[in-house]
Scaffold this motif. Structure first.
Motif, mmCIF file in Angstrom:
data_model
loop_
_atom_site.group_PDB
_atom_site.id
_atom_site.type_symbol
_atom_site.label_atom_id
_atom_site.label_comp_id
_atom_site.label_asym_id
_atom_site.label_seq_id
_atom_site.Cartn_x
_atom_site.Cartn_y
_atom_site.Cartn_z
ATOM 1 N N GLY A 289 0.744 -1.140 -0.031
ATOM 2 C CA GLY A 289 0.023 -0.059 0.080
ATOM 3 C C GLY A 289 0.840 1.361 0.104
ATOM 4 N N LEU A 290 2.176 0.885 -0.228
ATOM 5 C CA LEU A 290 3.045 2.160 -0.103
ATOM 6 C C LEU A 290 3.782 2.240 -1.185
ATOM 7 N N ALA A 291 4.160 3.539 -1.808
ATOM 8 C CA ALA A 291 4.922 3.739 -2.907
ATOM 9 C C ALA A 291 5.656 4.939 -2.629
ATOM 10 N N SER A 292 7.050 4.905 -2.915
ATOM 11 C CA SER A 292 8.157 5.908 -2.610
ATOM 12 C C SER A 292 8.852 6.176 -3.827
ATOM 13 N N ILE A 293 8.862 7.562 -4.217
ATOM 14 C CA ILE A 293 9.287 7.893 -5.583
ATOM 15 C C ILE A 293 10.561 8.774 -5.064
ATOM 16 N N SER A 294 11.678 8.757 -5.553
ATOM 17 C CA SER A 294 12.938 9.485 -5.444
ATOM 18 C C SER A 294 13.497 9.565 -6.691
ATOM 19 N N ARG A 295 14.781 10.415 -6.867
ATOM 20 C CA ARG A 295 15.346 10.284 -8.192
ATOM 21 C C ARG A 295 16.186 8.670 -8.148
ATOM 22 N N SER A 296 16.140 8.212 -9.391
ATOM 23 C CA SER A 296 16.507 6.917 -9.476
ATOM 24 C C SER A 296 17.670 6.679 -10.326
ATOM 25 N N TYR A 297 18.273 5.578 -10.457
ATOM 26 C CA TYR A 297 19.481 5.348 -11.132
ATOM 27 C C TYR A 297 19.050 5.129 -12.637
ATOM 28 N N ASN A 298 20.054 5.602 -13.520
ATOM 29 C CA ASN A 298 20.017 5.303 -14.924
ATOM 30 C C ASN A 298 20.536 4.008 -15.390
ATOM 31 N N ASP A 299 20.774 3.446 -16.516
ATOM 32 C CA ASP A 299 21.339 2.260 -17.137
ATOM 33 C C ASP A 299 22.605 2.210 -16.968
ATOM 34 N N LYS A 300 23.133 3.162 -16.597
ATOM 35 C CA LYS A 300 24.656 3.139 -16.173
ATOM 36 C C LYS A 300 25.117 3.308 -14.699
ATOM 37 N N GLU A 301 23.906 3.032 -13.958
ATOM 38 C CA GLU A 301 23.987 3.052 -12.473
ATOM 39 C C GLU A 301 24.604 4.402 -11.975
ATOM 40 N N LYS A 302 24.238 5.368 -12.550
ATOM 41 C CA LYS A 302 24.459 6.783 -12.102
ATOM 42 C C LYS A 302 23.254 7.406 -11.737
ATOM 43 N N LEU A 303 23.096 8.137 -10.646
ATOM 44 C CA LEU A 303 21.930 8.477 -10.167
ATOM 45 C C LEU A 303 21.696 9.725 -10.680
ATOM 46 N N ARG A 304 20.395 9.709 -11.082
ATOM 47 C CA ARG A 304 20.235 10.955 -11.974
ATOM 48 C C ARG A 304 19.819 12.102 -11.053
ATOM 49 N N ASP A 305 19.922 13.381 -11.717
ATOM 50 C CA ASP A 305 19.881 14.734 -10.881
ATOM 51 C C ASP A 305 18.476 15.119 -10.858
ATOM 52 N N GLN A 306 17.396 14.255 -11.453
ATOM 53 C CA GLN A 306 16.105 14.819 -11.401
ATOM 54 C C GLN A 306 15.465 13.429 -11.351
ATOM 55 N N ILE A 307 13.975 13.979 -10.959
ATOM 56 C CA ILE A 307 12.650 12.681 -10.916
ATOM 57 C C ILE A 307 12.302 13.057 -12.346
ATOM 58 N N VAL A 308 12.237 11.911 -13.143
ATOM 59 C CA VAL A 308 11.983 11.803 -14.571
ATOM 60 C C VAL A 308 10.573 11.269 -14.597
ATOM 61 N N VAL A 309 9.977 11.274 -15.783
ATOM 62 C CA VAL A 309 8.603 11.170 -15.768
ATOM 63 C C VAL A 309 8.351 9.557 -15.618
ATOM 64 N N ASP A 310 9.251 8.743 -16.224
ATOM 65 C CA ASP A 310 8.905 7.407 -15.947
ATOM 66 C C ASP A 310 8.937 6.937 -14.540
ATOM 67 N N ASP A 311 9.630 7.791 -13.652
ATOM 68 C CA ASP A 311 9.447 7.379 -12.059
ATOM 69 C C ASP A 311 8.053 7.681 -11.728
ATOM 70 N N ILE A 312 7.205 8.608 -12.120
ATOM 71 C CA ILE A 312 5.970 9.197 -11.885
ATOM 72 C C ILE A 312 4.999 7.944 -12.454
ATOM 73 N N ARG A 313 5.508 7.746 -13.681
ATOM 74 C CA ARG A 313 4.277 6.812 -14.422
ATOM 75 C C ARG A 313 4.329 5.438 -13.587
ATOM 76 N N LYS A 314 5.302 5.020 -12.876
ATOM 77 C CA LYS A 314 5.283 3.642 -12.155
ATOM 78 C C LYS A 314 4.177 3.603 -11.370
ATOM 79 N N LEU A 315 3.754 4.897 -10.856
ATOM 80 C CA LEU A 315 2.662 5.146 -9.963
ATOM 81 C C LEU A 315 1.324 4.481 -10.620
ATOM 82 N N ASN A 316 1.237 4.401 -11.677
ATOM 83 C CA ASN A 316 -0.136 3.954 -12.537
ATOM 84 C C ASN A 316 -0.153 2.436 -12.265
ATOM 85 N N ARG A 317 0.973 1.868 -12.088
ATOM 86 C CA ARG A 317 0.871 0.243 -11.901
ATOM 87 C C ARG A 317 0.311 0.158 -10.477
#
Length: 378
Positions: free
Chosen positions: A114-142
């Protein structure tokens, strides 16, 4: 590589929503100094007027994320009440939840459905993004598409909402405009002015205050920090932020600020040897966090100079030995205060631009100190 192995490796990476050297907010047992914010939330909960969007604001490191996780734990452990034959239940007086409850264990293990936590994620190169991107938010749809559990509540934490790029912000706005039933969205913001006005307008705000000395020490003790002998210096630099205090302790910030004060004491003549040594520490390999901290400490020093000239006396307590005498000498008048304030704005912009284009860290530090020398000479 198996999926389980990848998951374990991902969990081992530093998290964008966790301060250096501090436990994660979901692991923090007690929140200090924010009783008013807690009671404001409980008042809304007890009056059956629980808003679907909450915006927790205030300086970074004062407990906003800890409060967000306390609220999430409380809501998921407290199913919606039914008045039934005996009327409304008695008002709830605390957000505290028994840590032995199954829901508390699931939240601790990041396994609560029942809980979802959204923060800046890692890209494919395992580097922490400097922004929360739209794909992070779209995960909430599921997440919203799954069957609700534990009384039908769902909770979303976005930490920090300031990090969203425009596409992510618009996607979240759409969810705030049409929130799923029994969903509470908690947005953490250090600078709410950076958010879309429409996001702010669809949330109820809770502003948290910087911590006082006693609450600060209690929070640092809970985090397992080893306090210095002179806690007054730490309190002056951290400005009521536990996160800032931990960063100072873990990166040697008190010693660095003390060295910066000693260099400023030599102005306008300037001890170039000490200045070069300080700049070289910022250029060392793997010293990115220390470089960032040094820029922050320079900003603090310039701000305290401007405040000294404007107020006619240095701020107390002093943040390093000899600081008060240095501030009083270099900023004795309102005119000097204006000069230091102007330099602060200019130096901050120049340094941040230099970071953005990957200029040499040592050169950035030297450039800033030479500008301080020019100002002191005038």
């Amino acid at each position: 590589m198996s999926r389980a192995t990848k998951t374990k490796e991902a969990e081992a990476l530093p998290r964008a929503d966790q301060a250096l050297g501090a436990p994660h907010p979901r692991e923090t047992a007690q929140l200090f100094g924010q009783d008013r914010a807690e009671q404001d939330f409980l008042t809304a909960f007890n009056s059956n007027r629980l808003h679907h969007g909450w915006l927790l604001t205030g300086p970074q490191g004062i407990g906003k994320a800890t409060l967000a996780w306390r609220i999430a734990r409380f809501l998921l452990a407290t199913p919606p009440a039914d008045e039934g034959l005996f009327g409304a239940p008695p008002p709830v007086t605390s957000l505290s939840v028994d840590p032995e409850l199954p829901v508390a264990h699931r939240i601790q293990a990041l396994a609560e459905p029942g809980l979802a936590s959204i923060s800046r994620s890692y890209n494919d190169k395992e580097k922490l993004r400097d922004q929360i991107v739209v794909d992070d938010i779209r995960k909430l749809n599921r997440f919203f598409g799954l069957s609700a559990t534990d009384g039908g509540r769902r909770v979303v934490i976005v930490d920090a909402a300031d990090d969203m790029n425009i596409s992510a912000a618009n996607a979240l706005l759409k969810m705030l405009e049409e929130p799923p039933a029994r969903t509470t969205m908690i947005l953490i913001s250090h600078q709410p002015s950076r958010l879309l006005p429409t996001i702010r307008s669809r949330c109820r705000s809770l502003r948290l205050a910087p911590l006082g000395p006693d609450d600060m020490q209690a929070a640092l003790a809970q985090a397992g920090a080893e306090l210095p002998e002179n806690t007054a210096h730490l309190a002056a630099l951290a400005a009521g932020s536990v996160g800032a205090a931990l960063r100072l302790l873990n990166l040697g910030g008190l010693k660095t600020y003390g060295e910066l004060v000693q260099i400023m004491t030599t102005l306008p003549r300037l001890d170039r040897q000490r200045t070069m040594a300080l700049a070289e520490t910022a250029a060392q390999r793997g010293a990115a966090e220390k470089f960032e901290l040094l820029l922050t400490l320079i900003e603090i020093a310039l701000a305290r100079l401007a405040r000294t000239g404007a107020m006619g006396q240095p701020p107390q307590p002093e943040a390093a030995p000899g600081e008060s005498a240095m501030l009083s000498r270099l900023a004795a008048t309102p005119h000097q205060a204006r000069a230091w304030a102007d330099l602060s704005a200019e130096a901050t912009a120049r340094a941040r631009h230099g970071q953005a284009v990957n200029l040499d860290p040592a050169s950035l530090v030297l450039d800033t100190v030479f500008k301080m020398q020019e100002t002191a000479s005038r």
